[in-house]
Design a protein around this motif. Sequence first.
Motif, PDB file in Angstrom:
ATOM      1  N   GLN A 158     -47.082  10.489 -71.466  1.00 11.79           N
ATOM      2  CA  GLN A 158     -46.247   9.291 -71.636  1.00 11.79           C
ATOM      3  C   GLN A 158     -46.040   8.969 -73.115  1.00 11.79           C
ATOM      4  O   GLN A 158     -44.943   8.635 -73.543  1.00 11.79           O
ATOM      5  CB  GLN A 158     -46.896   8.082 -70.952  1.00 11.79           C
ATOM      6  CG  GLN A 158     -46.881   8.135 -69.432  1.00 11.79           C
ATOM      7  CD  GLN A 158     -45.484   8.275 -68.866  1.00 11.79           C
ATOM      8  OE1 GLN A 158     -44.576   7.554 -69.268  1.00 11.79           O
ATOM      9  NE2 GLN A 158     -45.277   9.220 -67.962  1.00 11.79           N
TER      10      GLN A 158
ATOM     11  N   LEU B 176     -43.748  11.739 -74.818  1.00 10.12           N
ATOM     12  CA  LEU B 176     -42.329  11.843 -74.467  1.00 10.12           C
ATOM     13  C   LEU B 176     -41.578  10.519 -74.530  1.00 10.12           C
ATOM     14  O   LEU B 176     -40.349  10.501 -74.474  1.00 10.12           O
ATOM     15  CB  LEU B 176     -42.174  12.467 -73.079  1.00 10.12           C
ATOM     16  CG  LEU B 176     -42.765  13.883 -72.930  1.00 10.12           C
ATOM     17  CD1 LEU B 176     -42.419  14.457 -71.558  1.00 10.12           C
ATOM     18  CD2 LEU B 176     -42.269  14.815 -74.029  1.00 10.12           C
ATOM     19  N   SER B 177     -42.311   9.413 -74.657  1.00 13.07           N
ATOM     20  CA  SER B 177     -41.632   8.120 -74.651  1.00 13.07           C
ATOM     21  C   SER B 177     -40.668   7.986 -75.824  1.00 13.07           C
ATOM     22  O   SER B 177     -41.047   8.176 -76.981  1.00 13.07           O
ATOM     23  CB  SER B 177     -42.661   6.987 -74.729  1.00 13.07           C
ATOM     24  OG  SER B 177     -41.979   5.773 -74.985  1.00 13.07           O
ATOM     25  N   PRO B 178     -39.420   7.650 -75.544  1.00 18.97           N
ATOM     26  CA  PRO B 178     -38.471   7.437 -76.652  1.00 18.97           C
ATOM     27  C   PRO B 178     -38.628   6.021 -77.225  1.00 18.97           C
ATOM     28  O   PRO B 178     -37.875   5.624 -78.107  1.00 18.97           O
ATOM     29  CB  PRO B 178     -37.101   7.601 -75.994  1.00 18.97           C
ATOM     30  CG  PRO B 178     -37.337   7.768 -74.532  1.00 18.97           C
ATOM     31  CD  PRO B 178     -38.775   7.488 -74.240  1.00 18.97           C
TER      32      PRO B 178
ATOM     33  N   HIS C   9     -32.334  11.814 -72.129  1.00 19.11           N
ATOM     34  CA  HIS C   9     -33.272  12.714 -72.785  1.00 19.11           C
ATOM     35  C   HIS C   9     -34.556  11.985 -73.163  1.00 19.11           C
ATOM     36  O   HIS C   9     -34.536  10.824 -73.562  1.00 19.11           O
ATOM     37  CB  HIS C   9     -32.635  13.264 -74.066  1.00 19.11           C
ATOM     38  CG  HIS C   9     -31.615  14.338 -73.810  1.00 19.11           C
ATOM     39  ND1 HIS C   9     -31.676  15.186 -72.733  1.00 19.11           N
ATOM     40  CD2 HIS C   9     -30.513  14.716 -74.511  1.00 19.11           C
ATOM     41  CE1 HIS C   9     -30.649  16.026 -72.781  1.00 19.11           C
ATOM     42  NE2 HIS C   9     -29.914  15.747 -73.846  1.00 19.11           N
ATOM     43  N   ASP C  10     -35.695  12.682 -73.076  1.00 20.35           N
ATOM     44  CA  ASP C  10     -36.942  12.124 -73.585  1.00 20.35           C
ATOM     45  C   ASP C  10     -36.995  12.342 -75.096  1.00 20.35           C
ATOM     46  O   ASP C  10     -36.060  12.869 -75.698  1.00 20.35           O
ATOM     47  CB  ASP C  10     -38.169  12.718 -72.866  1.00 20.35           C
ATOM     48  CG  ASP C  10     -38.354  14.205 -73.108  1.00 20.35           C
ATOM     49  OD1 ASP C  10     -38.070  14.676 -74.233  1.00 20.35           O
ATOM     50  OD2 ASP C  10     -38.803  14.902 -72.196  1.00 20.35           O
ATOM     51  N   ARG C  11     -38.124  11.916 -75.724  1.00 22.69           N
ATOM     52  CA  ARG C  11     -38.190  11.952 -77.192  1.00 22.69           C
ATOM     53  C   ARG C  11     -37.953  13.353 -77.743  1.00 22.69           C
ATOM     54  O   ARG C  11     -37.244  13.538 -78.732  1.00 22.69           O
ATOM     55  CB  ARG C  11     -39.546  11.430 -77.680  1.00 22.69           C
ATOM     56  CG  ARG C  11     -39.647  11.289 -79.188  1.00 22.69           C
ATOM     57  CD  ARG C  11     -41.024  10.800 -79.622  1.00 22.69           C
ATOM     58  NE  ARG C  11     -42.072  11.740 -79.281  1.00 22.69           N
ATOM     59  CZ  ARG C  11     -42.423  12.779 -80.046  1.00 22.69           C
ATOM     60  NH1 ARG C  11     -41.814  12.994 -81.187  1.00 22.69           N
ATOM     61  NH2 ARG C  11     -43.371  13.603 -79.654  1.00 22.69           N
TER      62      ARG C  11
END
Lengths: 213, 213
Positions: free
Chosen positions: A52, A55-57, A154-156
Amino acid sequence: MKNGRLITVEGIEGAGKSTVVGVIRDWLESRHIPCVLTREPGGTPVAEAIRQILLSPDFKESIQSETELLLMFAGRAQHISEVVAPALAAGKWVVSDRYLDASYAYQGGGRGLPFERIQWLEHWIAGACQPELTFLLDLPPAVGLARAKKRGPHDRIEQERLDFFERVRAAYLIRAGQFPDRIMVVDALQSAEEVQALLLKKLAELQETSQNF
Amino acid sequence: MKNGRLITVEGIEGAGKSTVVGVIRDWLESRHIPCVLTREPGGTPVAEAIRQILLSPDFKESIQSETELLLMFAGRAQHISEVVAPALAAGKWVVSDRYLDASYAYQGGGRGLPFERIQWLEHWIAGACQPELTFLLDLPPAVGLARAKKRGPHDRIEQERLDFFERVRAAYLIRAGQFPDRIMVVDALQSAEEVQALLLKKLAELQETSQNF
């Protein structure tokens, strides 16, 4: 103690990893081979919590490359000890959607961290839990990203620029060149049927070399 | 570019670190010295999110020692690049509630991970961001844990057994023996006034050696 086998599936976004994992799962189930499907980053509650963060943007703060690599290996240590090693010891086949090679590709190739540091962490954390077979789904990043975009935001890491993914792809291909017996490069521009036929042929070969079944 | 100074405060639970950080802060403010107070694990949003994973007693899955160490350094990489290094470069004094020595004490002494691995990570991640002065608040763990218990429920690491904290304390004292010029061992069984007098004397010495003020 029986020994299971570890198969990993690698590739950039939109290369078709999930489909390939599904093909392998169906093949294993049709042969009544006990298997565990897993993924990295993640695979355990603690490792999913780490995922989490990775990948969290939402983090306004930019995540350092070193932090990213250490988080990957922190989750991997947990994943290996809680999931991969016990499953292999129980004689199961383990299929992981991304594994060690991804750190060389993303944090090495993509972020530019020295491969020697990744190798040091690999020797420490993964030890003997090495994949026996790796399918590397290769395709031009522009094609993969266009496919991935259709799945949702998209993720980070997916938000990186195209040249980042070109470096990731190149690092994956360098790994394939270093480990030609383990890593099978699959042209992911082929049709799903063609990819599936290649996989099934390779899996059949792998099973023939198995002493466990 | 001016150079700030990094002071760290170390010790087991209930040793009185927060009080000591407050004394240092008051001393710096009374001299109008620009300072940043921070802590580990934590100090940035990403590192605080990592801290949540590290200290949460909610994970049923046990966190591997390797995972713990890598998470500590993942947060530290972020903390150093986002907080410590910029503040030092701006000429500020940085006071951190726990820092590098804590990994030697907790993950080395407490968890039994080899000091060489911690050292390798330290060289890579911390580089030149080394503390100039460290106050190690030392007291018997039984006393410290009894004090900490009054503050509220224990976090995951505070829930460890007494022998874990005995090993942490010993590793801290070994570090103090290795770096006698940097680490000042403070007997935390003394009264708050006695501790404060020792701190103020040391801080005055440190300021005398400073070229910046």
